[in-house]
Design a protein around this motif. Structure first.
Motif, PDB file in Angstrom:
ATOM      1  N   ILE A 195      -4.230  16.466 -36.867  1.00 17.79           N
ATOM      2  CA  ILE A 195      -2.973  16.001 -37.460  1.00 17.79           C
ATOM      3  C   ILE A 195      -2.854  14.490 -37.363  1.00 17.79           C
ATOM      4  N   ASN A 196      -3.248  13.926 -36.213  1.00 17.89           N
ATOM      5  CA  ASN A 196      -3.179  12.464 -36.050  1.00 17.89           C
ATOM      6  C   ASN A 196      -4.077  11.732 -37.036  1.00 17.89           C
ATOM      7  N   LYS A 197      -5.221  12.346 -37.366  1.00 16.43           N
ATOM      8  CA  LYS A 197      -6.130  11.732 -38.331  1.00 16.43           C
ATOM      9  C   LYS A 197      -5.536  11.694 -39.738  1.00 16.43           C
ATOM     10  N   LEU A 198      -4.566  12.557 -39.972  1.00 19.49           N
ATOM     11  CA  LEU A 198      -3.951  12.616 -41.300  1.00 19.49           C
ATOM     12  C   LEU A 198      -3.038  11.432 -41.571  1.00 19.49           C
ATOM     13  N   VAL A 199      -2.593  10.749 -40.499  1.00 16.40           N
ATOM     14  CA  VAL A 199      -1.640   9.637 -40.653  1.00 16.40           C
ATOM     15  C   VAL A 199      -2.300   8.338 -40.214  1.00 16.40           C
ATOM     16  N   SER A 200      -2.477   7.406 -41.154  1.00 12.59           N
ATOM     17  CA  SER A 200      -3.088   6.107 -40.866  1.00 12.59           C
ATOM     18  C   SER A 200      -2.018   5.020 -40.848  1.00 12.59           C
ATOM     19  N   GLU A 201      -2.434   3.799 -40.496  1.00 10.53           N
ATOM     20  CA  GLU A 201      -1.511   2.651 -40.523  1.00 10.53           C
ATOM     21  C   GLU A 201      -0.949   2.445 -41.930  1.00 10.53           C
ATOM     22  N   LYS A 202      -1.800   2.641 -42.919  1.00 14.21           N
ATOM     23  CA  LYS A 202      -1.370   2.500 -44.314  1.00 14.21           C
ATOM     24  C   LYS A 202      -0.267   3.505 -44.633  1.00 14.21           C
ATOM     25  N   ASP A 203      -0.424   4.727 -44.098  1.00 16.44           N
ATOM     26  CA  ASP A 203       0.588   5.763 -44.327  1.00 16.44           C
ATOM     27  C   ASP A 203       1.917   5.383 -43.672  1.00 16.44           C
ATOM     28  N   ILE A 204       1.851   4.786 -42.474  1.00 15.84           N
ATOM     29  CA  ILE A 204       3.078   4.398 -41.777  1.00 15.84           C
ATOM     30  C   ILE A 204       3.811   3.311 -42.559  1.00 15.84           C
ATOM     31  N   ASN A 205       3.074   2.346 -43.076  1.00 15.16           N
ATOM     32  CA  ASN A 205       3.697   1.287 -43.897  1.00 15.16           C
ATOM     33  C   ASN A 205       4.333   1.882 -45.153  1.00 15.16           C
ATOM     34  N   TYR A 206       3.630   2.847 -45.734  1.00 13.15           N
ATOM     35  CA  TYR A 206       4.189   3.526 -46.918  1.00 13.15           C
ATOM     36  C   TYR A 206       5.475   4.268 -46.558  1.00 13.15           C
ATOM     37  N   LEU A 207       5.469   4.939 -45.393  1.00 12.84           N
ATOM     38  CA  LEU A 207       6.655   5.677 -44.958  1.00 12.84           C
ATOM     39  C   LEU A 207       7.840   4.747 -44.715  1.00 12.84           C
ATOM     40  N   LYS A 208       7.570   3.580 -44.140  1.00  8.74           N
ATOM     41  CA  LYS A 208       8.662   2.616 -43.910  1.00  8.74           C
ATOM     42  C   LYS A 208       9.291   2.185 -45.226  1.00  8.74           C
ATOM     43  N   GLU A 209       8.443   1.876 -46.183  1.00 12.16           N
ATOM     44  CA  GLU A 209       8.948   1.482 -47.504  1.00 12.16           C
ATOM     45  C   GLU A 209       9.691   2.635 -48.181  1.00 12.16           C
ATOM     46  N   ALA A 210       9.140   3.845 -48.041  1.00 11.55           N
ATOM     47  CA  ALA A 210       9.755   5.014 -48.676  1.00 11.55           C
ATOM     48  C   ALA A 210      11.121   5.316 -48.071  1.00 11.55           C
ATOM     49  N   ILE A 211      11.245   5.164 -46.736  1.00 13.15           N
ATOM     50  CA  ILE A 211      12.533   5.415 -46.073  1.00 13.15           C
ATOM     51  C   ILE A 211      13.595   4.448 -46.584  1.00 13.15           C
ATOM     52  N   VAL A 212      13.255   3.152 -46.645  1.00  9.28           N
ATOM     53  CA  VAL A 212      14.204   2.144 -47.142  1.00  9.28           C
ATOM     54  C   VAL A 212      14.615   2.461 -48.577  1.00  9.28           C
ATOM     55  N   THR A 213      13.638   2.718 -49.432  1.00 11.00           N
ATOM     56  CA  THR A 213      13.912   3.006 -50.853  1.00 11.00           C
ATOM     57  C   THR A 213      14.785   4.246 -51.015  1.00 11.00           C
ATOM     58  N   ASN A 214      14.467   5.308 -50.286  1.00  9.86           N
ATOM     59  CA  ASN A 214      15.222   6.558 -50.417  1.00  9.86           C
ATOM     60  C   ASN A 214      16.642   6.428 -49.889  1.00  9.86           C
ATOM     61  N   VAL A 215      16.817   5.731 -48.756  1.00 15.03           N
ATOM     62  CA  VAL A 215      18.169   5.538 -48.206  1.00 15.03           C
ATOM     63  C   VAL A 215      19.033   4.745 -49.185  1.00 15.03           C
ATOM     64  N   ILE A 216      18.470   3.681 -49.737  1.00 19.52           N
ATOM     65  CA  ILE A 216      19.217   2.864 -50.706  1.00 19.52           C
ATOM     66  C   ILE A 216      19.575   3.686 -51.938  1.00 19.52           C
ATOM     67  N   ASN A 217      18.637   4.473 -52.435  1.00 20.60           N
ATOM     68  CA  ASN A 217      18.903   5.310 -53.613  1.00 20.60           C
ATOM     69  C   ASN A 217      19.990   6.347 -53.344  1.00 20.60           C
TER      70      ASN A 217
END
Length: 200
Positions: free
Chosen positions: A74-96
């Motif tokens: 499971i840990n291999k499924l989440v990379s640093e790139k994925d975490i950065n994407y999640l941060k951006e996605a959280i901000v975008t979704n909350v604002i929307n």
């Protein structure tokens, strides 16, 4: 010359016996698939077919305990790139969501102030927040996932022909070497026995 011929014959016979013995022993790992009744109540069956359920459990346990744990997968499924994407996605979704729920005259405030605060939070604490969330998910998922059971079920579901082909695809080259080694050792033993027999 006669002695040399006899010696070579004994060596060749020894080599053949060594090769055929190893060949049969390797075949008996899998064959026969089903028990065959012999005289006096004896039965013969390939070692692997006879112990397939036990082997499945052992392989499953080795994979889970020594090679792969649910957490590692499971840990291999989440990379640093994925975490950065999640941060951006959280901000975008909350604002929307806020813009969808709030009146139109507050949208500018949402875009400017709220978004800025969210981005600052993600920049400062986003990694820790997301990693804690992922660790909780991993912990709960790992409690439900048992790799050893999954591997055991998969192996037990295989028919013996397929299981044999899988095993041979991995170790066929090594098994061939064992066959040839039996021939070489038999040849050498034949030479030694022939020499001893001819000398004494």
């Amino acid at each position: 010359m006669e002695y040399v011929t006899k010696l070579l014959m004994l060596a060749v016979i020894g080599g053949f016996i060594g090769w055929i013995t190893n060949y049969i022993a390797i075949k008996l790992l899998f064959r026969p698939f089903k028990p065959v009744k012999l005289l006096f109540g004896y039965k013969i069956q390939g070692v692997i077919p006879a112990r397939k359920p036990e082997l499945a459990v052992s392989i499953g346990n080795v994979i889970e305990k020594q090679l792969l744990s649910p957490e590692e997968i499971i840990n291999k499924l989440v990379s640093e790139k994925d975490i950065n994407y999640l941060k951006e996605a959280i901000v975008t979704n909350v604002i929307n969501i806020l813009k969808d729920k709030l009146p139109g005259f507050l949208h500018g405030f949402t875009d400017r102030t709220v978004k800025k605060h969210l981005e600052d939070f993600m920049e400062k604490d986003g990694d820790r927040y997301i990693r804690e969330m992922i660790n909780n998910i991993v912990r709960h998922a790992a409690e439900k996932i048992t790799i050893s059971e999954m591997v055991t079920e998969k192996i037990n579901a295989l028919d013996l022909v397929t299981f044999e082909s899988i095993v041979l695809s991995v170790v066929n080259k090594e098994l061939k070497h064992i066959e040839y080694l039996g021939g070489v050792l038999g040849f050498i033993i034949g030479l030694i026995q022939g020499t001893v027999a001819l000398l004494f």
